[in-house]
Design a protein around this motif. Structure first.
Motif, short mmCIF file in Angstrom:
data_model
loop_
_atom_site.label_atom_id
_atom_site.label_comp_id
_atom_site.label_asym_id
_atom_site.label_seq_id
_atom_site.Cartn_x
_atom_site.Cartn_y
_atom_site.Cartn_z
N ARG A 305 26.66 45.09 38.75
CA ARG A 305 25.50 45.05 39.66
C ARG A 305 24.18 45.08 38.88
N GLN A 306 24.14 45.87 37.82
CA GLN A 306 22.93 45.91 37.00
C GLN A 306 22.65 44.55 36.38
N ASP A 307 23.72 43.88 35.90
CA ASP A 307 23.55 42.54 35.33
C ASP A 307 23.08 41.55 36.39
N MET A 308 23.64 41.64 37.59
CA MET A 308 23.28 40.69 38.64
C MET A 308 21.85 40.90 39.13
N ALA A 309 21.35 42.11 39.00
CA ALA A 309 19.97 42.39 39.42
C ALA A 309 18.95 41.88 38.41
N ASP A 310 19.42 41.55 37.22
CA ASP A 310 18.53 41.10 36.15
C ASP A 310 18.25 39.61 36.32
N PRO A 311 17.04 39.14 36.00
CA PRO A 311 16.77 37.70 36.10
C PRO A 311 17.54 36.86 35.08
N ILE A 312 18.06 37.51 34.03
CA ILE A 312 18.89 36.79 33.05
C ILE A 312 20.30 36.64 33.64
N PRO A 313 20.87 35.43 33.66
CA PRO A 313 22.20 35.24 34.24
C PRO A 313 23.25 36.13 33.56
N MET A 314 24.08 36.74 34.37
CA MET A 314 25.15 37.59 33.84
C MET A 314 26.19 36.74 33.12
N ASN A 315 26.74 37.28 32.05
CA ASN A 315 27.83 36.65 31.31
C ASN A 315 28.74 37.79 30.86
N ARG A 316 29.63 38.24 31.73
CA ARG A 316 30.35 39.50 31.51
C ARG A 316 31.86 39.30 31.66
N LEU A 317 32.59 40.05 30.85
CA LEU A 317 34.04 40.10 30.93
C LEU A 317 34.46 41.38 31.63
N LEU A 318 35.33 41.25 32.61
CA LEU A 318 35.95 42.40 33.25
C LEU A 318 37.37 42.49 32.70
N HIS A 319 37.58 43.48 31.88
CA HIS A 319 38.79 43.58 31.06
C HIS A 319 39.57 44.78 31.55
N GLY A 320 40.79 44.58 32.02
CA GLY A 320 41.57 45.71 32.50
C GLY A 320 43.04 45.49 32.33
N ASP A 321 43.77 46.58 32.25
CA ASP A 321 45.21 46.53 32.12
C ASP A 321 45.82 45.99 33.41
N VAL A 322 47.08 45.58 33.36
CA VAL A 322 47.75 45.11 34.57
C VAL A 322 47.76 46.22 35.61
N GLY A 323 47.45 45.85 36.86
CA GLY A 323 47.47 46.83 37.94
C GLY A 323 46.31 47.78 37.96
#
Length: 735
Positions: A305-323
């Motif tokens: 959400r912090q990235d999306m609120a920024d005028p700079i386009p977000m470029n983020r990885l959501l990294h998580g284990d299975v499940g």
């Protein structure tokens, strides 16, 4: 059978090479006169046209062919190197086939009672190359056949009359010899000879350094590219070879980090749409979920959400284990985009996974008044998948969940569009795309991701997801241009997974246990490594396994799923399994990614030793997705203690990151890299990605370079510009 003695011949000699002008990287092969004419012709025919092209052919491995101290001939599974003299030769003919043999003795007269036979099948011309009394340096494996000690098809090098020192390094023996991956009609000896002569005459200044000054590279102080490449082809010893490989790996990682960091810097220069709505839609969504988000999920959502609120386009990885619950976090982020008056899209690699995401989105978002559509190659209409009434959330009538902003979106456009590659060709549906979510991002190439992003009239925020646990040391290399959010805990409501390593001889007991689980209404995956039985591989196959398990589980419906089944049949099988019309699914690793069947609580994996730890953990993630306790049974050969020790970690922990670290330690990066380098050549020294010091140093050097010179305009950085700004493959660093 014909026995024929050959007469002594003059030793084959390498003709003296003509003198050539100083060689540079762009010197055409046709002008490099130190390379024999036949070899030059063959190299050009295989597309190797310049000195740089030839130097690109780096050794795949090395063999230590330094001559051993002679202690006698003995059968040995490892290759040995000996200095020999030919005692006699003969050509044996069997119809149209022929075998050439050379009987040899140690060159030292003290050991003349020892004999070793060299043998070549189907190569009668060898009688013109080798003759009695020739001295050879020979390399190969000695085996005993009918009381004779023999080396079949050895590598050899003839000692010329003036060659008085048999221990001196040579091109093919007597040293640590490079072994190259061959292409076309190229052979090892001519290629090795060509590279040998090229490097003798190559001007060292033709290989300028790409890394910063030696002082900045610490342990590599005093090293140069020219020295490292020369060492790779002609290593004086194994320690020096190791250091040269590490230097060239550091150079390769440095260029990759420069490209990633520069891409990150350029991305941050763009302006996007700041998305910071009141959050009413998101709040309603979270309040009405039948579970609470974990602390890790909430932390990741706040970062997004912090990235999306920024005028700079977000470029983020959501990294998580299975499940770990990445999908619900992604959907929450999509609501931020929708409440901001825009659209969001989610692209998945398979139709099964896209339909699964669509069902989840329908179940959770339709009650909020949102339009959710599905796009796949086979199904291009919205609302094609039925949603059971029991799946619909009950939303209180007084809940304010539809702010004016997302109501302003034209009615013919979906708020959220979910699909496969079909999204890449559906620009009409996404004119106001402000968030692109890419699931299992390693399944997509760079160009495909860029095409999805280009669907929008403005630069959208980008969130990529992966369920492959990646060790922290590799994250910089895999995702160096992205900000990373990690979900490192499982939702509390998920069932426990009990993993056990069992001998395949216990299959009767395992079958009885499985029947008990199925009788209680649960479902199971039965995984095989192969689709069909193979004469070359000793492993079980799904097609045969399906027939066998169908007999064992007569009371239950057993399905079959593998990669060769057409997509329509595959979808039908998976839908029947999801609806419990199929109780046991015999399958290959096609179910490794994304399939969510909460009622599946048992997984039996045949020949588990054939899989890597990380892959087994991915497979195991298909169970334990409901509230019931789940069981993963890893079948191995009774006598395979190595496999038992390897798989113990899966019994001890369900932490995918810990398992990935162990897999990295045991096997190197291997498949963990996946297709992360889609759009560029594979790393030459990827096995050294397990070296944390090299990765960290490469990142530090690249950061320092770009801080000093963000656009690489300084003269010292002129050589770096093509690799960073023009996105040339890293493997072309020799040019």
């Amino acid at each position: 059978m014909e026995k024929q003695m050959t007469s002594p011949q003059h030793p084959a000699t390498i003709p003296p090479m003509p003198q050539a002008a100083s060689i540079h990287l762009q010197t055409p092969i046709s002008e490099i006169l130190v390379i024999p004419t036949p070899t030059r012709t063959l190299l050009i025919r295989e597309g190797i046209e310049t000195a740089a092209d030839l130097l690109h052919i780096l050794p795949a491995r090395h063999e230590d062919r330094r001559q051993l101290t002679f202690t006698g001939f003995h059968p040995d599974p490892n290759p040995v190197c000996h200095h020999l003299r030919i005692l006699s030769t003969r050509l044996l003919r069997f119809g149209r086939s022929a075998v050439f043999e050379a009987t040899t003795v140690p060159a030292s007269a003290r050991f003349s009672q020892h004999q070793l036979t060299l043998r070549w099948f189907g190569m009668p011309f060898m009688q013109r190359a080798l003759a009695v009394d020739m001295n050879l340096i020979v390399y190969g494996k000695i085996k005993e056949i009918k009381s004779r000690l023999i080396i079949d098809h050895p590598d050899y090098e003839i000692l010329l009359e003036e060659d008085t020192d048999p221990t001196a390094p040579r091109i093919h023996t007597g040293r640590i010899v490079p072994i190259y991956r061959l292409r076309g009609n190229l052979k090892q000896k001519p290629l090795r000879t060509a590279l040998w002569h090229l490097l003798q005459d190559l001007d060292p200044s033709a290989l300028p350094n790409l890394l910063p000054t030696p002082k900045a590279t610490g342990e590599f102080s005093g090293y140069t590219r020219a020295k490292a490449i020369q060492t790779l082809h002609h290593p004086p010893d194994l320690d020096t070879l190791t250091q040269a490989r590490r230097y060239l790996a550091l150079e390769e990682f440095y260029l990759l980090q420069l490209r990633l960091l520069h891409h990150r810097h350029q991305h941050r220069l763009h302006s996007g749409n700041p998305q910071k709505p009141p959050g009413n839609l998101l709040q309603s969504f979270l309040q009405n979920l039948p579970f609470d988000l974990t602390a890790a999920q909430l932390r990741s959502l706040n970062e997004i959400r912090q990235d999306m609120a920024d005028p700079i386009p977000m470029n983020r990885l959501l990294h998580g284990d299975v499940g770990s619950g990445k999908t619900v976090v992604a959907l929450a982020a999509m609501l931020v985009a929708v409440e901001s008056g825009h659209q969001a899209a989610l692209m998945a690699p398979t139709q099964i996974l896209a339909e699964q995401h669509y069902q989840n989105a329908q179940r959770w978002l339709t009650p909020l008044g949102l339009r959710v559509s599905l796009r796949t190659a086979d199904k291009r209409n919205t609302g094609i998948l039925p949603v059971r009434e029991t799946d619909i959330l009950s939303v209180p009538s007084d809940t304010t969940c539809t702010p004016k902003t997302h109501d302003q979106l034209p009615e013919h456009l979906p708020h959220i569009l979910i699909g496969t590659h079909a999204l890449l060709y559906d620009r009409v549906s996404l004119p106001q795309l402000s968030l692109a979510v890419i699931d299992e991002q390693h399944k997509f190439g760079v160009a495909q991701r860029a095409r999805l992003i280009a669907q929008s009239d403005t630069i959208p925020d980008v969130l990529v997801m992966t369920a492959t646990p990646i060790p922290r040391t590799l994250t910089l290399t895999l995702y160096g241009d992205l900000d990373v959010s990690t979900i490192d805990e499982r939702p509390r409501e998920r069932g426990k997974i009990i993993t056990a390593v069992r001998d395949s001889t216990k299959l009767k007991d395992i079958t009885a246990f499985l029947k008990t689980q199925l009788d209680e209404g649960r479902q199971a995956y039965i995984v095989h490594p192969l689709i069909e039985e193979s004469e070359k591989l000793d492993a079980s196959a799904a097609i045969t396994g399906h027939a066998t398990w169908s007999k064992r589980l007569k009371k239950h419906h057993v399905g079959l799923l593998h990669g060769r089944i057409d997509s329509e049949t595959k979808d039908t099988v998976m839908r029947k399994f999801r609806d419990n019309e199929i109780q046991a699914l015999v399958t290959t690793t096609v179910i490794e990614v994304g399939v969510d069947v909460p009622n599946a609580t048992v997984m039996i994996i045949h020949d588990a030793a054939r899989f890597g730890l990380a892959q087994l953990h991915q497979l195991r993630g298909r169970i334990g997705r409901g509230t019931h306790t789940s069981y993963c049974i890893l079948l191995i050969d009774k006598n395979d203690e190595e496999a038992r020790q390897k798989l113990t970690i899966l019994e001890q922990t369900s932490d995918g990151f810990q398992i990935a670290e162990e897999d990295l330690r045991r096997r190197g990066p291997g498949d963990l890299l996946g297709s992360m380098q889609s759009g560029q050549a594979p790393l030459r020294f990827h096995e050294l990605l397990a070296d944390t010091r090299l990765l960290t140093l490469a990142r530090q050097l690249a950061t320092r370079t770009l801080i000093q010179d963000p656009n690489l305009t300084q003269p010292d950085h002129a050589l770096l510009r093509p690799f960073v700004l023009d996105s040339l493959p890293v493997r072309t660093t020799l040019q």
